[in-house]
Design a protein around this motif. Structure first.
Motif, short mmCIF file in Angstrom:
data_model
loop_
_atom_site.label_atom_id
_atom_site.label_comp_id
_atom_site.label_asym_id
_atom_site.label_seq_id
_atom_site.Cartn_x
_atom_site.Cartn_y
_atom_site.Cartn_z
N TYR A 189 0.80 -1.22 0.00
CA TYR A 189 0.00 0.00 0.00
C TYR A 189 0.83 1.28 0.00
N GLU A 190 2.12 1.21 0.24
CA GLU A 190 2.96 2.40 0.15
C GLU A 190 4.11 2.12 -0.80
N PRO A 191 4.64 3.17 -1.44
CA PRO A 191 4.25 4.58 -1.40
C PRO A 191 2.92 4.83 -2.11
N PHE A 192 2.33 5.99 -1.79
CA PHE A 192 1.20 6.49 -2.57
C PHE A 192 1.75 7.32 -3.73
N PHE A 193 1.19 7.11 -4.90
CA PHE A 193 1.49 7.93 -6.06
C PHE A 193 0.19 8.58 -6.52
N PHE A 194 0.23 9.85 -6.84
CA PHE A 194 -1.01 10.53 -7.22
C PHE A 194 -0.79 11.35 -8.49
N ARG A 195 -1.91 11.56 -9.19
CA ARG A 195 -1.87 12.30 -10.46
C ARG A 195 -2.75 13.54 -10.36
N GLY B 117 3.01 12.77 -8.53
CA GLY B 117 3.75 13.06 -7.31
C GLY B 117 3.68 11.84 -6.40
N TRP B 118 4.21 11.93 -5.18
CA TRP B 118 4.18 10.77 -4.29
C TRP B 118 4.15 11.19 -2.83
N TYR B 119 3.80 10.21 -2.00
CA TYR B 119 3.83 10.40 -0.54
C TYR B 119 4.06 9.05 0.11
N TRP B 120 4.91 9.03 1.16
CA TRP B 120 4.93 7.89 2.06
C TRP B 120 5.28 8.40 3.45
N TYR C 102 16.16 9.26 -9.91
CA TYR C 102 16.11 8.08 -9.05
C TYR C 102 15.81 8.56 -7.63
N ILE C 103 14.64 8.18 -7.12
CA ILE C 103 14.14 8.71 -5.87
C ILE C 103 14.30 7.67 -4.77
N LEU C 104 15.11 8.00 -3.75
CA LEU C 104 15.25 7.10 -2.61
C LEU C 104 13.95 7.01 -1.84
N GLU C 105 13.66 5.81 -1.38
CA GLU C 105 12.40 5.56 -0.67
C GLU C 105 12.69 4.98 0.69
N TRP C 106 11.98 5.51 1.70
CA TRP C 106 12.04 4.89 3.03
C TRP C 106 10.80 4.05 3.22
N THR C 107 10.98 2.80 3.61
CA THR C 107 9.83 1.96 3.91
C THR C 107 10.26 0.85 4.84
N ILE C 108 9.32 0.29 5.56
CA ILE C 108 9.62 -0.85 6.42
C ILE C 108 9.37 -2.12 5.64
N LYS C 109 10.33 -3.00 5.59
CA LYS C 109 10.23 -4.22 4.78
C LYS C 109 10.21 -5.44 5.70
#
Length: 269
Positions: free
Chosen positions: A200-206, A212-215, A262-269
């Motif tokens: 469900y993350e990241p969110f990408f929106f148009r 754009g994006w959000y997490w 290239y966009i670095l992403e933070w997420t819990i895996k």
């Protein structure tokens, strides 16, 4: 560089797909009774785990209560996957033309003051700190089990984002996202909102044909919210994501004016 492009279905598309699948085959007979039994057992362990949390321990009388709660939750999940989910009728009751909410063992969770409910059919249905998406006076909002308003009744539609505590909100044809506190983390001004098809993350929106994006990351270290400005977004496939380990940097690719970022992403895996 990513070798494939993952699908980025809209949140509504993902929700509708899960809903349609759940409606194809709802629980009846013996599987329904087994579901009730598991729900009763899960409710028991939920109370015990809450007690353990207050005591600052995982074990009570030598039993790892968190493990036991997880085991029951997993059995319930497996049952639903095999036989289907509870029906809308088994989770609601009617009084004087209004409806109220029942839990999965038939106990009333809310007064009959609503016009409709919207359920998201996934592993967490009624087995987390659930929030209720309800319709009242022609508008949708979110309440908790105590009836406290989490998100005001002002939207044309609300659905919970699958496997999360976020909700997609829609008003006047525009979309946004609220978190579990009812705070808008993505303004309700987007044309559509998307997630990878396996998490469900990241969110990408148009908006206006830009992405754009959000997490939910640490904004002091990562740029975790970018207004729509990119022409295309490319995300890794589930196979590529599964191959990542703790040493890998997670990123996605964003194209603007013919140049790839290239966009670095933070997420819990």
């Amino acid at each position: 560089m990513m070798t494939h492009q993952s699908r980025l279905p809209s949140v509504l598309e993902t929700w509708q797909s899960a809903y349609d699948k759940a409606m194809e085959n709802t629980l009846v007979g013996e599987p329904l009774e087994e579901s009730y039994d598991l729900c009763r057992e899960w409710a028991k362990w939920k109370e015990i785990t809450h007690k353990a949390w207050e005591l600052g321990t995982r074990k009570i009388d030598g039993v790892d209560v968190y493990h036991e709660s997880f085991e029951v939750d997993s059995k319930l999940h497996d049952l639903w996957n095999e036989y289907g989910y509870p029906s809308f009728e088994s989770m609601t009751y009617e009084e004087d033309g209004k409806i109220g909410l029942l839990d999965l063992v038939g106990r009333k969770l809310s007064p009959a003051i609503y016009e409709d409910f919207c359920f998201t059919y996934d592993w967490s249905l009624f087995t987390t700190d659930f929030q209720i998406v309800a319709k009242k006076d022609g508008k949708w909002g979110i309440v908790d089990f105590e009836g406290n308003i989490v998100c005001p009744f002002k939207y044309d539609r609300i659905v919970r984002v699958k496997d999360s505590m976020y909700h997609l909100v829609i008003k006047n044809g525009k979309q946004g996202v609220v978190n579990h506190r009812g705070k808008l983390v993505i303004p309700c001004s987007m044309d559509s909102i998307h997630t990878p098809d396996f998490k469900y993350e990241p969110f990408f929106f148009r908006k206006n044909y830009k992405w754009g994006w959000y997490w939910d990351g640490d904004s002091s270290f990562y740029n975790c919210h970018q207004k729509p400005m990119y022409d295309e977004i490319y995300y890794m496939t589930e196979e590529e994501w599964d191959k990542l380990d703790d040493e890998d940097e997670e990123f996605f690719e964003a194209l603007v004016d013919g140049k790839m970022h290239y966009i670095l992403e933070w997420t819990i895996k």
